[in-house]
Design an enzyme around this catalytic site. Structure first.
Site, short mmCIF file in Angstrom:
data_model
loop_
_atom_site.label_atom_id
_atom_site.label_comp_id
_atom_site.label_asym_id
_atom_site.label_seq_id
_atom_site.Cartn_x
_atom_site.Cartn_y
_atom_site.Cartn_z
N HIS A 149 0.76 -1.08 -0.17
CA HIS A 149 0.01 -0.07 -0.06
C HIS A 149 0.87 1.17 -0.03
O HIS A 149 0.34 2.33 0.28
CB HIS A 149 -0.85 -0.12 1.04
N GLY A 150 2.23 1.22 -0.26
CA GLY A 150 3.03 2.31 -0.33
C GLY A 150 3.69 2.43 0.85
O GLY A 150 3.63 2.02 1.93
#
Length: 478
Positions: free
Chosen positions: A323-324
């Site tokens: 998710h970064g």
């Protein structure tokens, strides 16, 4: 008697074993006394009384000579070449400096078995206790091989003169059954200062989390957030963590809580992209944490920076899947503390659901997130490459859709690449506390599909500077 003779006599008086011939040669006989024998002593017994005749001089060292009382003489040699044996042993010599500076505490010497099934907790803790108390520079060694270990806490403080080294050369396997966990984490390093942990490029911590991800309710009601991380550093300080692999955690892989001054470098964290809540590194209530030159691909944030974190640096990270890189989520609980001094630089983010993200919960809990820089970042087919989300409320019915977290002084610089979504930039701030001083310089993001241009979306930005090439800059559009 001359000076030379006196010295010879002194040697004899010490009681050293000197041949009688030596004394006979160098000690001249005194002048005869008509009232005594030729040695100047009392009259000798007659041969009829069992004597051999004359007696040797007192104190001469010759067998049969009477002792001569006199002052005590130190038991030290008075002349070179004469053997000296003290009457009592002296103090033991100090240990060589090399012994003080290094000693290895191998867990297999304390009973650990590298067969992947024998429980090793007792052996691990016995070796830890010995290493922690060693007054030198200990190495706590888990050698190559596969070790099974239940939840375990390595606790300080330790009493070493030099930094403690924790070396994991083999593979550690966690229990797959969640019922084995009474502790909030699998491995806890607690109350420890001045140490290093390294895997030497071969060490692996395997959380064996696959069975827990599939448990009913993990995804639907967020219960898996209560599952144990692989390793938690709690009140740890002045340390390095390097060259180790973490696999398949049940929840976070690595967690820093109430810790400071730690450098994490050259680590590899891996879990499937669909594994829930398996953040790579989660930081909260910690300061001066650096994450350098590492690879993280998981099912949640590669790095998540939680409440109370200050001076966090992420450099040279390769992130994806996941998710970064996220700041937050923030504002969910009361008594949270501000987040400030975040710097993310020279990273590559590939195939993730977000790029660089700030996320806050709607609600009344008011804290601040400020002074952050995201620069020199390459995006490869990333959904939401740049995003501020102040309506973050996954899977919950939030009481409000308005956040009380104030975001300010955020700088995005030299961020380039491709977006998997049309909205490459989303700045969705709170109407209660609009974002302040959001700066964008040299932003060049294109829509990966190519059928249309990428766009930017903004809401509730009070002051902003947009130096963007692509997409076109957005303006406040509540």
């Amino acid at each position: 008697m001359g000076d030379f003779s006196r010295k010879i006599l002194a040697l004899c008086l010490i009681g050293l074993t000197i041949q009688s011939a030596f004394c006979s040669i160098f000690l001249p006989a005194p002048s005869p006394n008509p009232e005594t024998d030729s040695w100047g002593g009392s009259p000798s017994p007659s041969p009829e009384n069992g004597s051999s005749g004359t007696s040797p001089p007192p104190g001469s060292g010759i067998p049969g000579a009477p002792s001569v009382p006199g002052p005590s003489i130190p038991e030290t040699p008075l002349a070179p070449g004469i053997p000296y044996e003290p009457s009592a042993p002296g103090p033991a010599p100090s240990a060589p400096e090399s012994d003080l500076l290094g000693k290895i505490f191998d867990v297999t010497k304390y009973g650990a078995v590298a067969d992947g099934k024998t429980e090793s907790e007792v052996a691990f803790l016995s070796a830890w206790s010995a290493a922690c108390d060693w007054n030198g520079a200990p190495t706590y060694l888990i050698p190559q091989g596969t070790f099974f270990v239940k939840p375990i806490t390595f606790e300080g403080p330790c009493y070493n003169m030099y930094p403690l080294r924790i070396e994991i050369g083999g593979t550690l396997k966690a229990p797959s059954d969640l019922h084995a966990f009474d502790e909030p984490s699998w491995i806890i390093i607690k109350n420890l200062n001045n140490f290093s942990l390294t895997g030497n490029g071969t060490g692996i911590l395997d959380g064996q989390g696959k069975s827990s991800w599939a448990r009913p309710g993990c995804k639907s009601n967020n219960r898996c957030k209560q599952y144990p991380p692989i390793i938690r550093f709690q009140r740890a300080s002045n340390a390095t963590v390097s060259n180790i692999t973490l696999l398949n955690s049940k929840q976070y892989h690595m967690n820093f809580l109430d810790s400071s001054n730690i450098v994490v470098s050259h680590i590899n964290i891996t879990a499937p992209g669909n594994s829930p809540n398996t953040d790579g590194i989660h930081i909260s209530q910690s300061s001066n944490i650096e994450i350098i030159s590492s690879i993280i691909g998981v099912g949640d944030d590669c790095v998540s920076i939680g409440q109370g974190s200050t001076n966090i640096n992420v450099f040279g990270l390769r992130c994806g899947p996941g998710h970064g890189i996220s700041v937050g989520s923030l504002g969910k609980y009361s008594r949270e503390k501000d987040v400030t001094g975040v710097h993310v630089r020279n990273c590559t983010i590939n195939g993730t659901t977000n790029g660089v993200r700030i996320k806050t919960w709607p609600g009344k809990h008011a804290i601040k997130a400020y002074n952050m820089t995201f620069e020199d970042i390459r995006m490869i087919n990333v959904s939401n490459p740049i995003i501020i989300d102040q309506k973050y409320c996954p899977g919950h019915a939030c009481e409000s859709d308005i956040s009380s977290v104030e975001i300010s002084n955020i700088h995005y610089k030299n961020i380039r690449g491709t977006s998997r979504t049309v909205s490459a930039v989303k700045l969705l701030c709170s109407p209660r506390v609009p974002c302040k001083n959001i700066q964008m310089d040299d932003i060049n993001l294109t829509y990966a599909n190519g059928s249309t241009s990428a766009k930017s979306t903004c809401a509730n930005i009070k002051v902003a500077h947009f130096g963007m090439q692509k997409p076109d800059p957005c303006f406040d559009s509540p």
